[in-house]
Design a protein around this motif. Structure first.
Motif, PDB file in Angstrom:
ATOM      1  N   ASP A 171       0.809  -1.215   0.000  1.00  0.00           N
ATOM      2  CA  ASP A 171       0.000   0.000   0.000  1.00  0.00           C
ATOM      3  C   ASP A 171       0.844   1.266   0.000  1.00  0.00           C
ATOM      4  N   HIS A 172       1.981   1.265   0.661  1.00  0.00           N
ATOM      5  CA  HIS A 172       2.810   2.468   0.767  1.00  0.00           C
ATOM      6  C   HIS A 172       3.585   2.752  -0.515  1.00  0.00           C
ATOM      7  N   SER A 173       4.278   1.755  -1.031  1.00  0.00           N
ATOM      8  CA  SER A 173       5.182   1.976  -2.166  1.00  0.00           C
ATOM      9  C   SER A 173       4.579   1.607  -3.509  1.00  0.00           C
ATOM     10  N   ARG A 174       3.419   0.921  -3.521  1.00  0.00           N
ATOM     11  CA  ARG A 174       2.763   0.379  -4.721  1.00  0.00           C
ATOM     12  C   ARG A 174       3.567  -0.748  -5.352  1.00  0.00           C
ATOM     13  N   LEU A 175       4.515  -1.301  -4.608  1.00  0.00           N
ATOM     14  CA  LEU A 175       5.314  -2.403  -5.115  1.00  0.00           C
ATOM     15  C   LEU A 175       4.430  -3.612  -5.407  1.00  0.00           C
ATOM     16  N   ALA A 176       4.619  -4.214  -6.573  1.00  0.00           N
ATOM     17  CA  ALA A 176       3.915  -5.452  -6.902  1.00  0.00           C
ATOM     18  C   ALA A 176       4.665  -6.601  -6.241  1.00  0.00           C
ATOM     19  N   CYS A 177       4.182  -7.041  -5.071  1.00  0.00           N
ATOM     20  CA  CYS A 177       4.880  -8.073  -4.306  1.00  0.00           C
ATOM     21  C   CYS A 177       4.785  -9.447  -4.977  1.00  0.00           C
ATOM     22  N   CYS A 286       5.746  -7.475 -13.816  1.00  0.00           N
ATOM     23  CA  CYS A 286       6.049  -7.005 -12.457  1.00  0.00           C
ATOM     24  C   CYS A 286       7.442  -6.409 -12.370  1.00  0.00           C
ATOM     25  N   ASP A 287       8.397  -6.990 -13.101  1.00  0.00           N
ATOM     26  CA  ASP A 287       9.750  -6.429 -13.116  1.00  0.00           C
ATOM     27  C   ASP A 287       9.731  -5.026 -13.719  1.00  0.00           C
ATOM     28  N   TYR A 288       9.017  -4.866 -14.829  1.00  0.00           N
ATOM     29  CA  TYR A 288       8.907  -3.533 -15.447  1.00  0.00           C
ATOM     30  C   TYR A 288       8.164  -2.566 -14.519  1.00  0.00           C
ATOM     31  N   TYR A 289       7.059  -3.021 -13.950  1.00  0.00           N
ATOM     32  CA  TYR A 289       6.224  -2.163 -13.094  1.00  0.00           C
ATOM     33  C   TYR A 289       6.999  -1.681 -11.874  1.00  0.00           C
ATOM     34  N   ASN A 290       7.791  -2.550 -11.274  1.00  0.00           N
ATOM     35  CA  ASN A 290       8.499  -2.194 -10.046  1.00  0.00           C
ATOM     36  C   ASN A 290       9.740  -1.352 -10.275  1.00  0.00           C
ATOM     37  N   THR A 291      10.427  -1.545 -11.399  1.00  0.00           N
ATOM     38  CA  THR A 291      11.749  -0.936 -11.563  1.00  0.00           C
ATOM     39  C   THR A 291      11.868   0.106 -12.662  1.00  0.00           C
ATOM     40  N   ARG A 292      10.965   0.097 -13.646  1.00  0.00           N
ATOM     41  CA  ARG A 292      11.158   0.989 -14.796  1.00  0.00           C
ATOM     42  C   ARG A 292       9.929   1.821 -15.143  1.00  0.00           C
ATOM     43  N   ARG A 293       8.885   1.734 -14.360  1.00  0.00           N
ATOM     44  CA  ARG A 293       7.661   2.477 -14.675  1.00  0.00           C
ATOM     45  C   ARG A 293       7.457   3.603 -13.662  1.00  0.00           C
ATOM     46  N   PRO A 294       7.329   4.876 -14.113  1.00  0.00           N
ATOM     47  CA  PRO A 294       7.050   5.972 -13.170  1.00  0.00           C
ATOM     48  C   PRO A 294       5.616   5.878 -12.672  1.00  0.00           C
ATOM     49  N   HIS A 295       5.428   5.951 -11.371  1.00  0.00           N
ATOM     50  CA  HIS A 295       4.099   5.825 -10.770  1.00  0.00           C
ATOM     51  C   HIS A 295       3.651   7.202 -10.292  1.00  0.00           C
ATOM     52  N   ARG A 300       5.819  10.087  -9.183  1.00  0.00           N
ATOM     53  CA  ARG A 300       6.512   9.698 -10.413  1.00  0.00           C
ATOM     54  C   ARG A 300       7.821   8.973 -10.135  1.00  0.00           C
ATOM     55  N   GLY A 301       7.933   8.373  -8.957  1.00  0.00           N
ATOM     56  CA  GLY A 301       9.059   7.495  -8.671  1.00  0.00           C
ATOM     57  C   GLY A 301       8.699   6.065  -9.015  1.00  0.00           C
ATOM     58  N   THR A 302       9.666   5.164  -8.925  1.00  0.00           N
ATOM     59  CA  THR A 302       9.389   3.744  -9.145  1.00  0.00           C
ATOM     60  C   THR A 302       9.051   3.091  -7.807  1.00  0.00           C
ATOM     61  N   PRO A 303       8.189   2.074  -7.805  1.00  0.00           N
ATOM     62  CA  PRO A 303       7.833   1.417  -6.547  1.00  0.00           C
ATOM     63  C   PRO A 303       9.023   0.871  -5.775  1.00  0.00           C
ATOM     64  N   ILE A 304      10.013   0.304  -6.472  1.00  0.00           N
ATOM     65  CA  ILE A 304      11.147  -0.282  -5.765  1.00  0.00           C
ATOM     66  C   ILE A 304      11.965   0.783  -5.045  1.00  0.00           C
ATOM     67  N   SER A 305      12.110   1.962  -5.656  1.00  0.00           N
ATOM     68  CA  SER A 305      12.877   3.031  -5.006  1.00  0.00           C
ATOM     69  C   SER A 305      12.150   3.532  -3.766  1.00  0.00           C
ATOM     70  N   ARG A 306      10.822   3.584  -3.810  1.00  0.00           N
ATOM     71  CA  ARG A 306      10.077   4.044  -2.637  1.00  0.00           C
ATOM     72  C   ARG A 306      10.056   2.977  -1.549  1.00  0.00           C
ATOM     73  N   TRP A 307      10.007   1.718  -1.936  1.00  0.00           N
ATOM     74  CA  TRP A 307      10.006   0.650  -0.944  1.00  0.00           C
ATOM     75  C   TRP A 307      11.315   0.633  -0.165  1.00  0.00           C
ATOM     76  N   ARG A 308      12.421   0.940  -0.843  1.00  0.00           N
ATOM     77  CA  ARG A 308      13.741   0.916  -0.210  1.00  0.00           C
ATOM     78  C   ARG A 308      14.070   2.200   0.544  1.00  0.00           C
ATOM     79  N   ALA A 309      13.202   3.214   0.447  1.00  0.00           N
ATOM     80  CA  ALA A 309      13.531   4.526   1.008  1.00  0.00           C
ATOM     81  C   ALA A 309      13.418   4.583   2.531  1.00  0.00           C
ATOM     82  N   MET A 310      12.697   3.646   3.146  1.00  0.00           N
ATOM     83  CA  MET A 310      12.541   3.659   4.597  1.00  0.00           C
ATOM     84  C   MET A 310      12.354   2.243   5.121  1.00  0.00           C
TER      85      MET A 310
END
Length: 405
Positions: A171-177, A286-295, A300-310
């Motif tokens: 819910d926080h990062s929009r990461l596709a788990c 999911c690989d594209y969605y998490n690492t290369r798609r602006p959300h 407009r960050g990627t989910p993986i970058s936001r998931w790793r931010a905290m």
């Protein structure tokens, strides 16, 4: 504006003035609502161009140093076509994001508004009716990664028939788990999908779902395997209220994006032949969605970058208490007025269910009613009154009765 013609009355006065006839310039301008400066401007032109001076000239500047260059505009169009062909987001915001990450256009990346104007001018934008403003929605977001996940299941079609896809979103990062294809959407398969996601991303503190039977038996008076396993692991199972898909809106929106991409793959590569081929496509997306798609939902960050931010949240150290068993279900018949009677309560269900056998589960606070194989009402009991109305507005089309006697 180019193409605009001066008032015929004023222009006739201009031509008379140029021809040497007496003209009261002040009065003509006052009556026509134009300035003396404009009158004399056209008079000067008329001395050179004659009657052709009446048409206004273009105000476009001779040069536009800030105008977008042709190569940038062509790249915008190329990106639009490439992204659309791949079946992913291809709006102005996404195109500008990709331009900003290409070194070729360093220092030359146009604004989102400029990209939109280019797409409009080149015929890629279809006008749409006014939509509900985003400010009207009540938004919520988990404060940290793994605070809670959203899970849902949706149907898809392969060459072998209809299958189901479980999807889990942070819910926080929009990461596709995890996105996983299964033959049947059962509680056991939901738990297996959850375990695969947890193995990679860690256990969440909570899981948010709708009231599908594979996720929750709360409205049916029992606990399914999925939510029982969550509580045993110290994870809060959270369910949305009935008929309110907005609560799990993030995973619902993810599934729209996923299906749009899958439809494009079906057109390019054909339907997936089996579960393994469809699963490979899900992993690719999911690989594209998490690492290369602006959300856009996360700046407009990627989910993986936001998931790793905290730091990520974790479940409780001890298992959670399981709910007490709900009362046994009762079977009653809905009367011709659309009401049923149970435990000294009269509950309105609707005349369309008149004469139907209903299964009712009532505890100290809530009543849940099933009829015709579906949930028809779930209400909080008002103990200050015996009759529990439907709370729906009166009027509208008359509902057909199931029986007439």
């Amino acid at each position: 504006m180019a193409g605009e013609v001066l008032s015929m009355k004023v222009f006739a006065a201009v031509l008379a003035f140029v021809a040497g006839e007496p003209v009261n310039v002040t009065r003509v301008c006052r009556e026509a609502g134009c300035s003396r400066k404009t009158f004399y401007k056209y008079a000067a032109r008329a001395r050179v161009e004659g009657t052709a001076a009446g048409r206004q000239r273009s105000r476009r500047p001779l040069s536009s140093p800030q105008a977008i260059s042709a190569d940038v505009e062509n790249e915008i169009v190329k990106l639009r076509k490439d992204l659309a062909d791949a079946g992913v987001d291809h709006g102005a915001t996404t195109i500008q994001w990709h331009l900003g990450r290409d070194r070729r256009w360093k220092g030359r990346v146009p604004s989102v508004a400029t990209v939109h104007r280019v797409l409009t001018r080149r015929g890629f934008v279809t006008p749409q009716p006014t939509k509900r403003p985003k400010s009207s929605w009540r938004r919520f977001e988990a404060p940290a990664p793994n605070e809670w996940w959203q899970i849902d299941a949706t149907e898809w079609v392969t060459a072998g028939g209809v299958v189901y896809i479980f999807n889990i979103i942070d819910d926080h990062s929009r990461l596709a788990c995890r996105s996983r294809v299964v033959v049947e959407a059962t509680a056991s398969q939901a738990w297996t999908t959850f375990c695969q996601a947890a193995q990679r991303w860690g256990l969440p503190a909570g899981v948010l779902s709708d009231n599908g039977l594979c996720f929750s038996g709360k409205l049916r008076g029992f606990e399914v395997k999925f939510e029982a396993n969550l509580r045993d692991a110290g994870i809060r199972p959270i369910t949305a209220r009935p008929y309110h898909p907005q609560t799990t809106g993030k995973v619902e929106r993810f599934q729209q994006t996923l299906k749009k991409w899958l439809r494009r793959q079906d057109r390019k590569r054909g339907l997936a032949r089996d579960l393994a081929e469809l699963q490979a496509r899900l992993d690719e997306f999911c690989d594209y969605y998490n690492t290369r798609r602006p959300h856009q939902g996360i700046g407009r960050g990627t989910p993986i970058s936001r998931w790793r931010a905290m730091p990520a949240s974790t479940p409780a150290a001890e298992p959670l208490e399981h709910p007490a068993p709900r009362p046994d279900a009762q079977t009653v018949i809905i009367d011709r007025d659309g009401k049923l009677y149970v435990n000294d309560l009269a509950i309105h269900v609707g005349v369309r269910w008149a004469g139907t056998e209903a299964i009712v589960i009532v505890d100290a606070f809530y009543a849940t009613i099933f009829a015709g194989g579906e949930l028809v009402r779930h209400l909080k009991i008002d103990h200050s009154r015996r009759y529990q109305p439907s709370r729906q507005r009166r009027g509208g089309p008359r509902q057909p009765r199931r029986v007439t006697s």
